[in-house]
Motif scaffolding. Structure first.
Motif, PDB file in Angstrom:
ATOM      1  N   LYS A  62       0.844  -1.207   0.000  1.00  0.00           N
ATOM      2  CA  LYS A  62       0.000   0.000   0.000  1.00  0.00           C
ATOM      3  C   LYS A  62       0.878   1.256   0.000  1.00  0.00           C
ATOM      4  N   LYS A  63       1.918   1.253   0.846  1.00  0.00           N
ATOM      5  CA  LYS A  63       2.833   2.401   0.887  1.00  0.00           C
ATOM      6  C   LYS A  63       3.545   2.594  -0.448  1.00  0.00           C
ATOM      7  N   SER A  64       3.879   1.480  -1.121  1.00  0.00           N
ATOM      8  CA  SER A  64       4.555   1.609  -2.417  1.00  0.00           C
ATOM      9  C   SER A  64       3.665   2.354  -3.411  1.00  0.00           C
ATOM     10  N   LEU A  65       2.364   2.082  -3.358  1.00  0.00           N
ATOM     11  CA  LEU A  65       1.416   2.789  -4.233  1.00  0.00           C
ATOM     12  C   LEU A  65       1.314   4.264  -3.856  1.00  0.00           C
ATOM     13  N   GLU A  66       1.360   4.534  -2.578  1.00  0.00           N
ATOM     14  CA  GLU A  66       1.292   5.926  -2.108  1.00  0.00           C
ATOM     15  C   GLU A  66       2.549   6.713  -2.501  1.00  0.00           C
ATOM     16  N   HIS A  67       3.621   5.990  -2.816  1.00  0.00           N
ATOM     17  CA  HIS A  67       4.886   6.640  -3.184  1.00  0.00           C
ATOM     18  C   HIS A  67       5.264   6.405  -4.638  1.00  0.00           C
ATOM     19  N   GLY A  68       4.255   6.283  -5.496  1.00  0.00           N
ATOM     20  CA  GLY A  68       4.500   6.322  -6.928  1.00  0.00           C
ATOM     21  C   GLY A  68       4.577   5.009  -7.674  1.00  0.00           C
ATOM     22  N   TRP A  69       4.631   3.891  -6.968  1.00  0.00           N
ATOM     23  CA  TRP A  69       4.629   2.612  -7.670  1.00  0.00           C
ATOM     24  C   TRP A  69       3.212   2.378  -8.167  1.00  0.00           C
ATOM     25  N   THR A  70       3.039   1.661  -9.256  1.00  0.00           N
ATOM     26  CA  THR A  70       1.701   1.482  -9.822  1.00  0.00           C
ATOM     27  C   THR A  70       1.171   0.075  -9.565  1.00  0.00           C
ATOM     28  N   LEU A  71      -0.125  -0.042  -9.633  1.00  0.00           N
ATOM     29  CA  LEU A  71      -0.773  -1.340  -9.477  1.00  0.00           C
ATOM     30  C   LEU A  71      -0.258  -2.299 -10.546  1.00  0.00           C
ATOM     31  N   ASP A  72      -0.077  -1.804 -11.759  1.00  0.00           N
ATOM     32  CA  ASP A  72       0.435  -2.634 -12.850  1.00  0.00           C
ATOM     33  C   ASP A  72       1.830  -3.165 -12.513  1.00  0.00           C
ATOM     34  N   GLN A  73       2.684  -2.314 -11.960  1.00  0.00           N
ATOM     35  CA  GLN A  73       4.031  -2.748 -11.586  1.00  0.00           C
ATOM     36  C   GLN A  73       3.968  -3.832 -10.513  1.00  0.00           C
ATOM     37  N   LEU A  74       3.069  -3.687  -9.568  1.00  0.00           N
ATOM     38  CA  LEU A  74       2.915  -4.702  -8.533  1.00  0.00           C
ATOM     39  C   LEU A  74       2.441  -6.021  -9.130  1.00  0.00           C
ATOM     40  N   GLN A  75       1.456  -5.941 -10.005  1.00  0.00           N
ATOM     41  CA  GLN A  75       0.861  -7.157 -10.561  1.00  0.00           C
ATOM     42  C   GLN A  75       1.794  -7.865 -11.548  1.00  0.00           C
ATOM     43  N   ARG A  76       2.731  -7.141 -12.133  1.00  0.00           N
ATOM     44  CA  ARG A  76       3.685  -7.764 -13.062  1.00  0.00           C
ATOM     45  C   ARG A  76       4.869  -8.407 -12.350  1.00  0.00           C
ATOM     46  N   ASN A  77       4.986  -8.165 -11.045  1.00  0.00           N
ATOM     47  CA  ASN A  77       6.092  -8.733 -10.283  1.00  0.00           C
ATOM     48  C   ASN A  77       5.757 -10.181  -9.919  1.00  0.00           C
ATOM     49  N   PRO A  78       6.481 -11.159 -10.491  1.00  0.00           N
ATOM     50  CA  PRO A  78       6.167 -12.559 -10.192  1.00  0.00           C
ATOM     51  C   PRO A  78       6.290 -12.892  -8.704  1.00  0.00           C
ATOM     52  N   GLY A  79       7.144 -12.181  -7.993  1.00  0.00           N
ATOM     53  CA  GLY A  79       7.319 -12.424  -6.573  1.00  0.00           C
ATOM     54  C   GLY A  79       6.130 -11.992  -5.736  1.00  0.00           C
ATOM     55  N   LEU A  80       5.246 -11.198  -6.328  1.00  0.00           N
ATOM     56  CA  LEU A  80       4.059 -10.727  -5.606  1.00  0.00           C
ATOM     57  C   LEU A  80       2.785 -11.456  -6.047  1.00  0.00           C
ATOM     58  N   ARG A  81       2.925 -12.476  -6.865  1.00  0.00           N
ATOM     59  CA  ARG A  81       1.758 -13.181  -7.413  1.00  0.00           C
ATOM     60  C   ARG A  81       0.853 -13.723  -6.311  1.00  0.00           C
ATOM     61  N   SER A  82       1.438 -14.361  -5.327  1.00  0.00           N
ATOM     62  CA  SER A  82       0.650 -14.932  -4.227  1.00  0.00           C
ATOM     63  C   SER A  82      -0.057 -13.829  -3.441  1.00  0.00           C
ATOM     64  N   LEU A  83       0.652 -12.752  -3.180  1.00  0.00           N
ATOM     65  CA  LEU A  83       0.070 -11.632  -2.443  1.00  0.00           C
ATOM     66  C   LEU A  83      -1.070 -10.996  -3.239  1.00  0.00           C
ATOM     67  N   ALA A  84      -0.865 -10.818  -4.534  1.00  0.00           N
ATOM     68  CA  ALA A  84      -1.886 -10.194  -5.386  1.00  0.00           C
ATOM     69  C   ALA A  84      -3.148 -11.051  -5.474  1.00  0.00           C
ATOM     70  N   ALA A  85      -3.027 -12.362  -5.232  1.00  0.00           N
ATOM     71  CA  ALA A  85      -4.187 -13.250  -5.279  1.00  0.00           C
ATOM     72  C   ALA A  85      -5.003 -13.196  -3.981  1.00  0.00           C
ATOM     73  N   ASP A  86      -4.439 -12.606  -2.948  1.00  0.00           N
ATOM     74  CA  ASP A  86      -5.125 -12.494  -1.660  1.00  0.00           C
ATOM     75  C   ASP A  86      -6.239 -11.454  -1.786  1.00  0.00           C
ATOM     76  N   PRO A  87      -7.462 -11.774  -1.362  1.00  0.00           N
ATOM     77  CA  PRO A  87      -8.563 -10.802  -1.463  1.00  0.00           C
ATOM     78  C   PRO A  87      -8.252  -9.472  -0.751  1.00  0.00           C
ATOM     79  N   ARG A  88      -7.427  -9.528   0.275  1.00  0.00           N
ATOM     80  CA  ARG A  88      -7.070  -8.293   0.991  1.00  0.00           C
ATOM     81  C   ARG A  88      -6.226  -7.362   0.122  1.00  0.00           C
ATOM     82  N   PHE A  89      -5.517  -7.919  -0.859  1.00  0.00           N
ATOM     83  CA  PHE A  89      -4.700  -7.102  -1.751  1.00  0.00           C
ATOM     84  C   PHE A  89      -5.576  -6.086  -2.486  1.00  0.00           C
ATOM     85  N   ARG A  90      -6.687  -6.560  -3.000  1.00  0.00           N
ATOM     86  CA  ARG A  90      -7.594  -5.676  -3.748  1.00  0.00           C
ATOM     87  C   ARG A  90      -8.170  -4.583  -2.844  1.00  0.00           C
ATOM     88  N   SER A  91      -8.544  -4.942  -1.638  1.00  0.00           N
ATOM     89  CA  SER A  91      -9.126  -3.925  -0.760  1.00  0.00           C
ATOM     90  C   SER A  91      -8.073  -2.922  -0.301  1.00  0.00           C
TER      91      SER A  91
END
Length: 102
Positions: A62-91
């Protein structure tokens, strides 16, 4: 920022091997060197997720988004795949107005 990137990368690498005692000092050093760098925050989120601390990972993403990182950049990171699949990620990411959704 180069020192932060090196520390961040070491933290992520150690976290992938579940070496918490080696990963955390590097992650925290990276955050101390670049506390408002979106990539450093996203990498720290990945590392903490690898170490099993999903709540801390979500907070950092969440802080990364607040500091200029984009949702697309997060979702393209293979290391964040599991985290992005968590329903809490979307909220959590929905709480950041600048997080652009496709």
């Amino acid at each position: 920022a180069d020192d932060a990137a090196i520390q961040s990368e070491l933290g992520v690498l150690y976290s992938r091997k579940r070496l918490r005692n080696k990963a955390v000092p590097h992650i925290e050093a990276a955050l101390a060197l670049a506390p408002s760098d979106g990539r450093t925050l996203a990498d720290a989120g990945e590392a903490y997720d690898n170490l099993g601390d999903r709540s801390k990972a979500l907070e950092l993403v969440k802080k990364s988004l607040e500091h200029g990182w984009t949702l697309d950049q997060l979702q393209r990171n293979p290391g964040l795949r599991s985290l992005a699949a968590d329903p809490r990620f979307r909220s959590v990411t929905a709480e950041v107005p600048s997080a652009k959704r496709p």
